[in-house]
Enzyme design. Structure first.
Site, PDB file in Angstrom:
ATOM      1  N   GLU A 280       0.831  -1.202   0.000  1.00  0.00           N
ATOM      2  CA  GLU A 280       0.000   0.000   0.000  1.00  0.00           C
ATOM      3  C   GLU A 280       0.869   1.257   0.000  1.00  0.00           C
ATOM      4  O   GLU A 280       0.540   2.247  -0.653  1.00  0.00           O
ATOM      5  CB  GLU A 280      -0.931  -0.028   1.215  1.00  0.00           C
ATOM      6  CG  GLU A 280      -2.129   0.886   1.088  1.00  0.00           C
ATOM      7  CD  GLU A 280      -3.220   0.537   2.103  1.00  0.00           C
ATOM      8  OE1 GLU A 280      -3.667  -0.635   2.137  1.00  0.00           O
ATOM      9  OE2 GLU A 280      -3.628   1.427   2.856  1.00  0.00           O
ATOM     10  N   GLU A 283       2.064   1.689  -3.408  1.00  0.00           N
ATOM     11  CA  GLU A 283       0.962   2.180  -4.244  1.00  0.00           C
ATOM     12  C   GLU A 283       0.752   3.687  -4.035  1.00  0.00           C
ATOM     13  O   GLU A 283       0.591   4.446  -4.997  1.00  0.00           O
ATOM     14  CB  GLU A 283      -0.325   1.412  -3.903  1.00  0.00           C
ATOM     15  CG  GLU A 283      -1.507   1.802  -4.790  1.00  0.00           C
ATOM     16  CD  GLU A 283      -2.814   1.116  -4.395  1.00  0.00           C
ATOM     17  OE1 GLU A 283      -2.803   0.266  -3.462  1.00  0.00           O
ATOM     18  OE2 GLU A 283      -3.839   1.448  -5.008  1.00  0.00           O
ATOM     19  N   CYS A 307      -8.278  -2.056   4.273  1.00  0.00           N
ATOM     20  CA  CYS A 307      -8.176  -3.220   5.167  1.00  0.00           C
ATOM     21  C   CYS A 307      -9.503  -3.605   5.790  1.00  0.00           C
ATOM     22  O   CYS A 307      -9.681  -4.731   6.215  1.00  0.00           O
ATOM     23  CB  CYS A 307      -7.219  -2.944   6.319  1.00  0.00           C
ATOM     24  SG  CYS A 307      -5.695  -2.229   5.799  1.00  0.00           S
ATOM     25  N   SER A 327      -7.376   1.968  -2.205  1.00  0.00           N
ATOM     26  CA  SER A 327      -6.186   1.172  -2.503  1.00  0.00           C
ATOM     27  C   SER A 327      -6.621  -0.178  -3.065  1.00  0.00           C
ATOM     28  O   SER A 327      -7.588  -0.775  -2.595  1.00  0.00           O
ATOM     29  CB  SER A 327      -5.385   0.948  -1.213  1.00  0.00           C
ATOM     30  OG  SER A 327      -4.475  -0.111  -1.395  1.00  0.00           O
ATOM     31  N   LYS A 366     -15.455  -9.714   7.874  1.00  0.00           N
ATOM     32  CA  LYS A 366     -14.419 -10.555   7.259  1.00  0.00           C
ATOM     33  C   LYS A 366     -15.012 -11.842   6.702  1.00  0.00           C
ATOM     34  O   LYS A 366     -14.459 -12.449   5.793  1.00  0.00           O
ATOM     35  CB  LYS A 366     -13.334 -10.896   8.285  1.00  0.00           C
ATOM     36  CG  LYS A 366     -12.463  -9.715   8.667  1.00  0.00           C
ATOM     37  CD  LYS A 366     -11.379  -9.448   7.646  1.00  0.00           C
ATOM     38  CE  LYS A 366     -10.656  -8.144   7.936  1.00  0.00           C
ATOM     39  NZ  LYS A 366      -9.918  -7.664   6.758  1.00  0.00           N
ATOM     40  N   GLU A 369     -16.209 -10.853   3.415  1.00  0.00           N
ATOM     41  CA  GLU A 369     -15.053 -10.588   2.549  1.00  0.00           C
ATOM     42  C   GLU A 369     -14.476 -11.903   2.002  1.00  0.00           C
ATOM     43  O   GLU A 369     -14.175 -12.022   0.808  1.00  0.00           O
ATOM     44  CB  GLU A 369     -13.976  -9.842   3.349  1.00  0.00           C
ATOM     45  CG  GLU A 369     -12.761  -9.457   2.525  1.00  0.00           C
ATOM     46  CD  GLU A 369     -11.664  -8.821   3.373  1.00  0.00           C
ATOM     47  OE1 GLU A 369     -11.355  -9.347   4.462  1.00  0.00           O
ATOM     48  OE2 GLU A 369     -11.115  -7.793   2.951  1.00  0.00           O
ATOM     49  N   GLU A 374     -14.152 -12.547  -5.897  1.00  0.00           N
ATOM     50  CA  GLU A 374     -12.812 -12.160  -6.378  1.00  0.00           C
ATOM     51  C   GLU A 374     -11.694 -12.654  -5.448  1.00  0.00           C
ATOM     52  O   GLU A 374     -10.520 -12.502  -5.768  1.00  0.00           O
ATOM     53  CB  GLU A 374     -12.727 -10.645  -6.607  1.00  0.00           C
ATOM     54  CG  GLU A 374     -13.003  -9.746  -5.418  1.00  0.00           C
ATOM     55  CD  GLU A 374     -14.477  -9.357  -5.255  1.00  0.00           C
ATOM     56  OE1 GLU A 374     -15.360 -10.115  -5.715  1.00  0.00           O
ATOM     57  OE2 GLU A 374     -14.748  -8.297  -4.660  1.00  0.00           O
ATOM     58  N   CYS A 523     -10.372  -1.967  14.655  1.00  0.00           N
ATOM     59  CA  CYS A 523     -10.686  -3.396  14.758  1.00  0.00           C
ATOM     60  C   CYS A 523     -10.834  -3.848  16.210  1.00  0.00           C
ATOM     61  O   CYS A 523     -11.552  -4.799  16.498  1.00  0.00           O
ATOM     62  CB  CYS A 523      -9.601  -4.220  14.100  1.00  0.00           C
ATOM     63  SG  CYS A 523      -9.194  -3.652  12.459  1.00  0.00           S
TER      64      CYS A 523
END
Lengths: 593, 154
Positions: A280, A283, A307, A327, A366, A369, A374, A523
């Site tokens: 990141e 990037e 994240c 990102s 999560k 996710e 993908e 988190c």
């Protein structure tokens, strides 16, 4: 100051204090259900009623401010009788199949029923006449209306903390229910799966979708190699679910417990958090270079972090025009998953078909996710099962492990080594801080100019925190950044994130880098963390995260030797071909309801 | 769809785009059609920058804002005690037989919906009902048949 007596004891409190808070100051416990310290007053459940001498009716102590010379009784016969009836009435509309309920032993209504010794069949059971259905469509959240007492903590959570409003109060009177838009299934609506509603639901109406049995099955299967990764915030939260005080760091015990549970190798999401920083950070520098040197008009700035899967789903629904600003890095969980079935399997000589990857997360989003189509870049489902901190605690109890007595153990290798920069991913501001520690040093060759690497301005509990860092005396290859003031902003809780994005959209604020974590506190306050939660608990967990950082021998992601090794042996270079294949992703525009 | 988009925009221009503009906008939509579609509610939510669930929650609270499909003429017959005492039940049966629908249902040609309502303030001329916004009072089976026949011709 206002003077009053509670149960005959005198107390002086600030004007505007509720009777409930005044009683708590005197150490009188008044039961509550709809009340929650993170949320506005609702006053709808009525279990906190108290008697005010000279008033005709009982008053809800959570919703009534104190007045001069008030005389309050919190435990008179009238109060106790009324409370018992209120609890019994709530139970008459609640499917009380307690022994079979996932929240058995953790249910606030159940403990009140126990405290007040409610009788059987006092009121007619109204549950059968409502044809409640259980909504199991979401991979993250199960919603069971038959357990709902309509206290609306979830609705207030979704509105006030998250600004999402996926849940609302629909209809009225006996038909009133907590509903999504048109009562559509949870997986079809704007729910971000953050699980903050679960953290505040007093009953079993909203719980995480649990995958405990599936994971036991994989562990017991002799033909599988089950790897487990643990997120940064689990190690500072897990203890609470196993009887320890908030803020206790249990990293070593947690690793030991996971080994006792039978996982074949116990590895660390923190390793891929370090990897995220490299990818990141690279990037971000790439985007800055394209904007400042190449004057490329297509480059999108500010760049936001990626994240937090709650944040990702939120921006897909609410600000689809900004998806190119996010990102492309996968979250540490998904980077880990993709590497577990490629790099790790290769290094260990394992058939990736037989590798089962499990993650322990402070997060319910999560789970969603990991299910995204993908997230299969290893050729398999990259992360097979996601368990919350709470589910792990339950497995530890099921296995009969005396957690507190365990000797500390170390993570296995490879993909088990990490730095202090990785563990602070668990706190709001942590990704920003970790990124700055690395990016600043890459560009200037010097450590970030903050005492002990602690970038205090991005830490804390304010909902939105801005900071800027002046880049000077760069290395020659980064000379274009000389004199650039990198503007950063950190937001936690999606309501705050929405405000930041609105400011960006309307041109009211200009940033280079935005960190968003969907949950309050980051988190560590995630939807999969131990219940209860409140600001004090989140502060304790935050202190533990930063203590964990200070205790690490290496505190900068780019100095993690396993990171150097993976680029040398496997990935090549940051943002390189292999990285793009395995560690980066794309996003989807989603509907607005 | 485009019509609806324009209507929502018009209503928002007229009533404003604040949270408290929501009910007047929904009422405006109800005037156009006898019920609120999910598409219309999503459009309103976008226009006011609030969540669609919020719009649905508000709409579903009010008895006179329907979120289910309704016919062109919505019959609301009073279900409270004064009307019951003055022979509402026979009137209701007559409506059900004439339109071949029960309370809560809509005719297949989407012309009529039959609902019950709480007191509409016509106790002195009970039994009473509304067809859309028009009250009909001192009903008898014969009178209600005539009224319905007039509507069927429309």
């Amino acid at each position: 100051m206002v003077n009053l007596t509670i149960n005959g004891l005198h107390i002086s409190v600030k004007e505007g204090t509720t009777i409930l808070d005044a009683a708590r100051k005197l150490n009188f416990k008044v039961p509550t259900l709809c009340n929650h310290p993170d949320l506005c007053v609702a006053g709808n459940c009525r279990v906190c009623v108290v008697e005010q001498l000279s008033a005709k009716t009982l008053v809800a102590s959570c919703a009534t401010p104190v007045t001069e010379n008030m005389q309050i009784l919190t435990n008179s016969l009238k109060v106790r009788t009324a409370r018992k009836h209120i609890i019994e009435l709530l139970l008459s509309e609640h499917k009380a199949d307690c022994t079979k309920c996932y929240k058995n032993g953790f249910c606030e209504l159940q403990s009140l029923a126990n405290e007040y010794s409610v009788g059987d069949h006092v009121y007619i059971d109204l549950v059968p006449i409502h044809a409640h259905k259980i909504d199991k469509t979401s991979p993250s959240i199960t919603k069971d209306d038959s357990k709902c007492i309509r206290c609306q903590r979830c609705v207030r959570t979704c509105a006030e903390l998250q600004g999402v409003n996926a849940l609302t109060v629909a209809n009225k009177g006996k038909e009133m229910k907590i509903s999504s838009f048109f009562d559509k299934p949870m997986h079809e609506v704007i729910c971000t799966n953050c699980g903050q509603c679960i953290n505040r639901c007093p009953t079993g109406a909203l719980v995480e979708r649990n995958y405990i049995e599936e994971v036991w099955e994989e562990i017991l299967d002799p033909n599988t190699h089950v790897v487990v990764q643990t997120a940064p915030a689990v190690r500072i939260g897990l203890g609470e679910a196993l009887g320890l005080n908030p803020g206790q760091r249990v990293t070593g015990k947690m690793v030991a417990a996971l080994k006792r549970l039978g996982f074949n190798s116990v590895l660390d999401t923190d390793f891929t958090a370090d990897l995220t920083i490299i990818e990141e950070g690279t990037e971000l520098l790439g985007r800055l270079k394209r904007a400042l040197v190449d004057k490329d008009p297509t480059v999108k700035l500010p760049m936001t972090t990626s994240c937090s899967p709650g944040w990702i789903k939120f921006i897909e629904h609410a600000f689809p025009e900004f998806l190119d600003n996010v990102s492309t890095c996968k979250s540490p969980q998904q980077m880990f998953g993709a590497l577990a079935k490629t790099y790790y399997a290769q290094k260990k000589g394992l058939d990736p078909k037989k590798v089962v990857s499990v993650s322990i997360m402070p997060c319910t989003a999560k789970k969603y996710e990991a299910d995204r189509p993908e997230m299969r870049s290893s050729g398999f489902k990259d992360v097979d099962y996601v368990l919350t901190t709470r589910e792990l605690a339950r497995m530890i109890k099921q296995a009969g492990i005396n957690f507190d007595m365990l000797e500390d153990m170390k993570y296995d290798s490879i993909m088990g080594q990490s730095t202090g920069a990785a563990v602070i991913f668990g706190a709001t501001g942590g990704v920003m801080e970790a990124a700055l520690r690395t990016v600043y040093e890459i560009v200037t060759g010097r450590e970030v100019p903050f005492n002990g690497l602690n970038i205090i301005p991005v830490r804390g509990m304010d909902g939105v925190r801005e900071a800027s860092i002046l880049i000077e005396n760069c290395k020659p290859e980064w000379a274009f950044l000389n004199g650039v003031e990198v503007k950063c902003v950190v937001a936690h809780g999606l309501a705050n994130a929405r405000q930041v994005m609105k400011n960006v959209r309307d041109g009211k604020a200009v940033y280079h880098f935005i960190e968003v974590m969907a949950c309050p506190g980051g988190c560590l306050g995630g939807g999969g963390q131990p219940i209860p939660t409140n600001e004090q608990i989140r502060k304790k967990r935050t202190e533990a995260i930063y203590a964990e950082d200070m205790g690490m021998p290496i505190r900068k992601s780019h100095e993690n030797p396993e990171i150097t090794a993976i680029y040398k042996d496997f990935l090549g270079e940051p943002n390189g071909h292999k990285s793009h294949e395995l560690l980066h992703t794309h996003y989807t525009v989603r509907r607005s309801y | 769809m485009l019509e609806q988009v324009n209507l929502v925009k018009e209503l928002a221009d007229k009533h404003g785009r604040r949270r408290d503009s929501l009910i007047p906008i929904l009422q405006g939509l109800m005037e156009e059609k006898n019920y609120l579609t999910d598409e219309a509610m999503v459009l309103v939510a976008k226009e006011l920058d609030i969540s669609a669930a919020d719009v649905y929650g508000t709409a579903s609270f009010y008895t006179f804002m329907d979120t289910d499909v309704r016919g062109k003429y919505v019959i609301r017959i009073c279900k409270t005690i004064s009307c019951s005492m003055k022979g509402k039940i026979d009137v209701l049966h007559t409506i059900e037989e004439t339109l071949k629908i029960k309370v809560g249902e809509t005719t297949s040609d989407k012309k009529f919906s039959l609902l019950e309502t709480n007191c509409i303030g016509w106790c002195h001329k009970a039994p009473a009902m509304l067809i859309n916004d028009t009250p009909y009072t001192e009903l008898t089976p014969q009178k209600v048949t005539e009224i319905l026949q007039e509507y069927m011709k429309l």
